[in-house]
Design an enzyme around this catalytic site. Structure first.
Site, mmCIF file in Angstrom:
data_model
loop_
_atom_site.group_PDB
_atom_site.id
_atom_site.type_symbol
_atom_site.label_atom_id
_atom_site.label_comp_id
_atom_site.label_asym_id
_atom_site.label_seq_id
_atom_site.Cartn_x
_atom_site.Cartn_y
_atom_site.Cartn_z
ATOM 1 N N CYS A 108 36.460 93.605 -16.005
ATOM 2 C CA CYS A 108 36.661 94.679 -15.019
ATOM 3 C C CYS A 108 35.843 94.473 -13.744
ATOM 4 C CB CYS A 108 36.304 96.031 -15.637
ATOM 5 S SG CYS A 108 37.164 96.341 -17.165
ATOM 6 N N ASN B 298 42.690 102.487 -16.850
ATOM 7 C CA ASN B 298 41.791 101.377 -16.534
ATOM 8 C C ASN B 298 42.626 100.110 -16.334
ATOM 9 O OD1 ASN B 298 39.947 99.301 -16.542
ATOM 10 N ND2 ASN B 298 38.818 100.026 -18.343
ATOM 11 N N HIS C 198 34.542 101.373 -10.576
ATOM 12 C CA HIS C 198 35.553 100.929 -11.529
ATOM 13 C C HIS C 198 36.155 102.162 -12.198
ATOM 14 C CE1 HIS C 198 37.743 98.989 -14.587
ATOM 15 N NE2 HIS C 198 36.911 99.288 -15.560
#
Ligand code: ACO
Length: 338
Positions: free
Chosen positions: A123, A293, A263
């Site tokens: 990520c 996500n 994020h």
């Protein structure tokens, strides 16, 4: 003295001069998940903030999404594909082990002059890739880099595991990085990793340790595994530390940051980071409710939305804050030039 010299900016400062993003057409809501696993909209919303996410079509791969985001970023930057000298794709879901996804994007968009490679920092990947591109541009080695974060997370989701399948989504974002035209641009970044914690978030199979086999499929080794509570704790602590470190490194104060782009994994992580860093949550850009996500794509999709919606304006100081598998984490501050 020129305006550039007065501002103290280096003539070679690198800047993001255009962004683009792409979300696949298929949207899956929490109500849709209620039909396939034992979960509720209420559980997913209160624990994560996610309401819906986009999923790619079966025949749509990471490079397809990446190429579309790249075209949009080039258009926003007013740059042609054959000006691009470097393509970096951050992804944990490449189309295949090789050729790399960046080469596949090169072919799709016709960026014949570019050299192309992927980086994998889960990520955190987009910020890692942007920092690499920034160094090439600042050093004068090239003038136009294309940096992409793209993921087909649906390709590694265990659709029977309710604790992970509801969390992720697919998509891509891209940025064109060139020498700054106005002295604005990337001010600084910090990058960190801790390989001792890798097992808390991983896909164990499909590499050289456990190559694909009937057994690896039977054991579910190609699915993403996560110890959510532990990951949550480290994400909050490390993103907080990275935010404070990048402020120190760039000599900026918290109240100068107009927009934090964290994020987009979980609303509760973002809120905890905002509280600890001491920047009001209203200054955090949040779209996890609509995307879930998207791993390496998350912060660049968010920046693209923030810029296009007018939430980020020329002159605004923007902070990326990332955390992901590895573990990897980091932060980057830039002054948006638009
Ligand atoms: N629906 C209903 N119940 C669920 C679901 C679901 N989708 N998923 C788990 N549960 C249940 C569990 O089975 C457990 O039940 P039990 O108590 O009967 O055993 C209960 O809910 C609590 O489970 P926990 O995992 O302890 O729940 P928690 O409050 O920690 O929330 C979550 C889980 C949302 C994954 C949280 O730990 C989290 O957000 N972690 C961060 C991880 C993350 O976002 N990772 C993304 C990748 S890393 C990154 O991008 C930063």
């Amino acid at each position: 003295m020129s305006e550039l010299q007065k501002s103290g900016a280096s003539a070679q400062r690198a800047a993001i001069v255009g962004t683009g993003s792409y979300a696949p057409a298929r949207v899956m809501t929490n109500a849709d998940f209620e039909k396939i696993v034992d979960t509720t909209d209420e559980w997913i919303t209160t624990r994560t903030g996610i309401k819906e996410r986009h999923f790619a079509a079966e025949d749509e791969a990471t490079s397809d999404m990446a190429a579309e985001a790249a075209r949009r970023a080039l258009q926003a930057a007013g740059a042609a594909a054959d000006e691009v000298e470097m393509i970096v794709v951050a992804t944990i879901t490449p189309d295949m082990p090789f050729p790399n996804t960046a080469c596949l994007v090169q072919e799709k968009i016709g960026a014949r002059k570019a050299f192309c490679f992927d980086i994998e920092a889960a990520c955190s990947g987009f910020v890692y890739a942007a920092e690499i591109a920034r160094r090439f541009v600042e050093g004068g080695a090239l003038r136009t880099a294309l940096v992409i974060g793209a993921e087909k997370m649906s390709s590694m989701i265990d659709w029977k595991d309710r604790s992970t399948c509801v969390l992720f989504g697919d998509g891509a974002g891209a940025a064109v990085i060139q020498p700054s035209r106005d002295g604005r641009g990337i001010r600084g970044a910090v990058l960190h990793s801790d390989g001792s914690l890798g097992e808390l978030l991983m896909v164990p199979g499909g590499g050289s340790r456990a190559p694909a086999s009937h057994e690896s499929v039977d054991k579910g080794l190609h699915f993403l595994k996560m110890q959510g509570r532990e990951v949550f704790k480290y994400a909050v602590n490390n993103m907080t530390a990275a935010a404070l470190e990048v402020l120190e490194k760039t000599g900026l104060k918290k109240d100068q940051i107009a927009c934090v782009i964290p994020h987009q994994a979980n609303h509760r992580i973002i809120k905890a980071v905002a509280d600890r860093v001491g920047i009001p949550l209203e200054r955090f850009f949040i779209n996890v409710d609509r995307y879930g996500n998207t791993s390496a794509a998350s912060v660049i999709i968010a920046l693209d939305e923030a810029v296009r919606s007018g939430r980020v304006r020329p002159g605004d100081l923007v902070m990326f804050l990332v955390f992901g598998g590895g573990f990897t984490w980091g932060a980057m501050v830039l002054e948006w030039s638009g």
